[in-house]
Design an enzyme around this catalytic site. Structure first.
Site, mmCIF file in Angstrom:
data_model
loop_
_atom_site.group_PDB
_atom_site.id
_atom_site.type_symbol
_atom_site.label_atom_id
_atom_site.label_comp_id
_atom_site.label_asym_id
_atom_site.label_seq_id
_atom_site.Cartn_x
_atom_site.Cartn_y
_atom_site.Cartn_z
ATOM 1 N N ASP A 169 0.893 -1.183 -0.017
ATOM 2 C CA ASP A 169 0.010 -0.070 -0.067
ATOM 3 C C ASP A 169 0.938 1.192 0.026
ATOM 4 O O ASP A 169 2.028 1.459 0.869
ATOM 5 C CB ASP A 169 -0.667 -0.249 1.280
ATOM 6 C CG ASP A 169 -1.945 1.046 1.090
ATOM 7 O OD1 ASP A 169 -2.977 0.809 0.527
ATOM 8 O OD2 ASP A 169 -1.722 1.995 1.684
ATOM 9 N N ILE A 170 0.740 2.044 -1.182
ATOM 10 C CA ILE A 170 1.517 3.543 -1.068
ATOM 11 C C ILE A 170 1.087 4.028 0.117
ATOM 12 O O ILE A 170 -0.066 4.578 0.407
ATOM 13 C CB ILE A 170 1.286 4.162 -2.465
ATOM 14 C CG1 ILE A 170 1.488 3.128 -3.571
ATOM 15 C CG2 ILE A 170 1.996 5.473 -2.329
ATOM 16 C CD1 ILE A 170 2.884 2.698 -3.790
ATOM 17 N N ASN A 177 -2.190 13.066 -3.365
ATOM 18 C CA ASN A 177 -3.224 13.582 -4.279
ATOM 19 C C ASN A 177 -3.762 15.117 -3.778
ATOM 20 O O ASN A 177 -3.746 15.942 -4.643
ATOM 21 C CB ASN A 177 -4.435 12.728 -4.354
ATOM 22 C CG ASN A 177 -4.269 11.596 -5.227
ATOM 23 O OD1 ASN A 177 -3.457 11.730 -6.015
ATOM 24 N ND2 ASN A 177 -4.826 10.595 -5.061
ATOM 25 N N ASP A 186 -1.357 9.852 -10.048
ATOM 26 C CA ASP A 186 -1.287 8.831 -11.161
ATOM 27 C C ASP A 186 0.033 8.611 -11.436
ATOM 28 O O ASP A 186 0.531 7.478 -11.863
ATOM 29 C CB ASP A 186 -1.998 9.394 -12.372
ATOM 30 C CG ASP A 186 -3.540 9.487 -12.204
ATOM 31 O OD1 ASP A 186 -4.016 8.675 -11.272
ATOM 32 O OD2 ASP A 186 -4.322 10.109 -12.907
ATOM 33 N N GLU A 212 -4.600 2.646 -4.263
ATOM 34 C CA GLU A 212 -2.775 2.658 -4.128
ATOM 35 C C GLU A 212 -2.665 1.043 -3.501
ATOM 36 O O GLU A 212 -1.485 1.086 -3.146
ATOM 37 C CB GLU A 212 -2.400 3.685 -3.323
ATOM 38 C CG GLU A 212 -2.901 3.605 -1.724
ATOM 39 C CD GLU A 212 -4.422 4.063 -1.614
ATOM 40 O OE1 GLU A 212 -4.748 4.465 -0.464
ATOM 41 O OE2 GLU A 212 -5.187 4.278 -2.363
#
Length: 303
Positions: A169-170, A177, A186, A212
């Site tokens: 998971d980022i 964002n 993105d 993500e």
């Protein structure tokens, strides 16, 4: 005979000794251009192989083709088959043994049909690929990566080999964002996908589960080697750099790494990987947690 010449079909008649007795214009253009004989079935095939005309021989060995073909040439009263030619055309051949042992062959040009068939196959393949691919990252989408996980579990059980699975998971993706815009988010996802593909070998798979979150499948890989691969990806992500025309700032991710146990299915192994992932996030992110057993985890790397 005039009608056969103008029909566009390739018509030939060979006698019982395989001497050519009749060939219309289409057949002559296909097989006999510049040939002066002897006009036997085998010598016509040899002429084509020497001069680059006639049927395509996949292995290039005309003598092997003759040896395969002659025993079958009169084995059944009638047969039909398709064949391709060196000039790119395809013909559907109707092969009939006449009562006196002579052979009548009539070939119809099906090149256009073969091209349509190829176009349909390509369109089908493209549609299947699109249904399996995440549009943004080019990675396998959730449905496809889950199918690959099922296959990996079956293969691991059958062979007794190791299998590691990682949920990634980022970290703080919403902040990326909100602070830098969705284009920046993105770019991070595309960068992560690219780095992962470059780091992993052909047998490993990574797919986007959604948002993500990513799933990494590592067949025939120990926990130590799996953790090492994850760290290689992590180091690439930590470098803020221009990438593919986009500015990708430094970012990190959390990972939950587990090894398949006997009897595991997708639900059990993903449940353990999820718990390990959330343990990594609770303990400060930017680290990999090992999910050893149900309810237990250990940190393998961090910061």
């Amino acid at each position: 005979m005039e009608a056969l010449d103008e029909s566009g079909q390739a018509v030939s008649i060979y006698d019982q000794d395989d001497n050519l007795r009749y060939a219309n214009k289409t057949y002559q253009n296909m097989f006999l251009e510049g040939y002066e004989g002897p006009f036997t079935f085998t010598e016509i095939l040899r002429h084509g192989a020497r001069n680059g005309v006639g049927v395509r021989i996949d292995d290039g060995d005309v003598e092997a083709l003759i040896a395969r073909t002659l025993p079958r040439r009169r084995s059944v009263p009638r047969k039909s088959f398709e064949t391709d030619f060196l000039d790119g055309r395809w013909f559907w051949m109707d092969h009939t043994i006449l009562p006196n042992g002579w052979v009548l062959t009539v070939g119809a040009d099906i090149t256009a049909l073969k091209h349509n068939e190829k176009t349909l196959r390509q369109a089908h393949s493209a549609a299947v690929l699109a249904s399996q691919t995440d549009l943004l990252t080019g990675l396998p989408n959730r449905r496809h990566i889950m199918e690959l996980l099922d296959e990996a579990l079956v293969a691991s059980t059958a062979s007794g080999s190791s299998l590691c699975v990682t949920m990634i998971d980022i970290d703080r993706f919403k902040v990326i964002n909100d602070t830098h815009g969705h284009d920046a988010g993105d770019a991070v996802l595309r960068h992560f996908a690219s780095v992962s593909r470059e780091t992993l070998g052909k047998q490993e798979s990574i797919g986007r589960m959604g948002g993500e979150e990513f799933l990494l499948i590592l067949p025939d890989t120990s926990l130590i080697d799996a953790a090492r691969l994850i760290e290689q990806i992590r180091q690439q992500c930590a470098r803020g750099q221009p990438w593919n025309g986009e500015i990708v700032r430094s970012y990190s991710f959390s990972a939950g790494l587990v090894e398949a146990h006997p009897g595991d299915d997708r639900n059990t192994i993903l449940n353990r990987a999820d718990r390990a992932l959330y343990a990594a996030k609770r303990q400060g992110r930017n680290r990999t947690k090992l999910g050893l057993q149900a309810g237990k985890s250990a940190e393998s790397s961090g910061r």
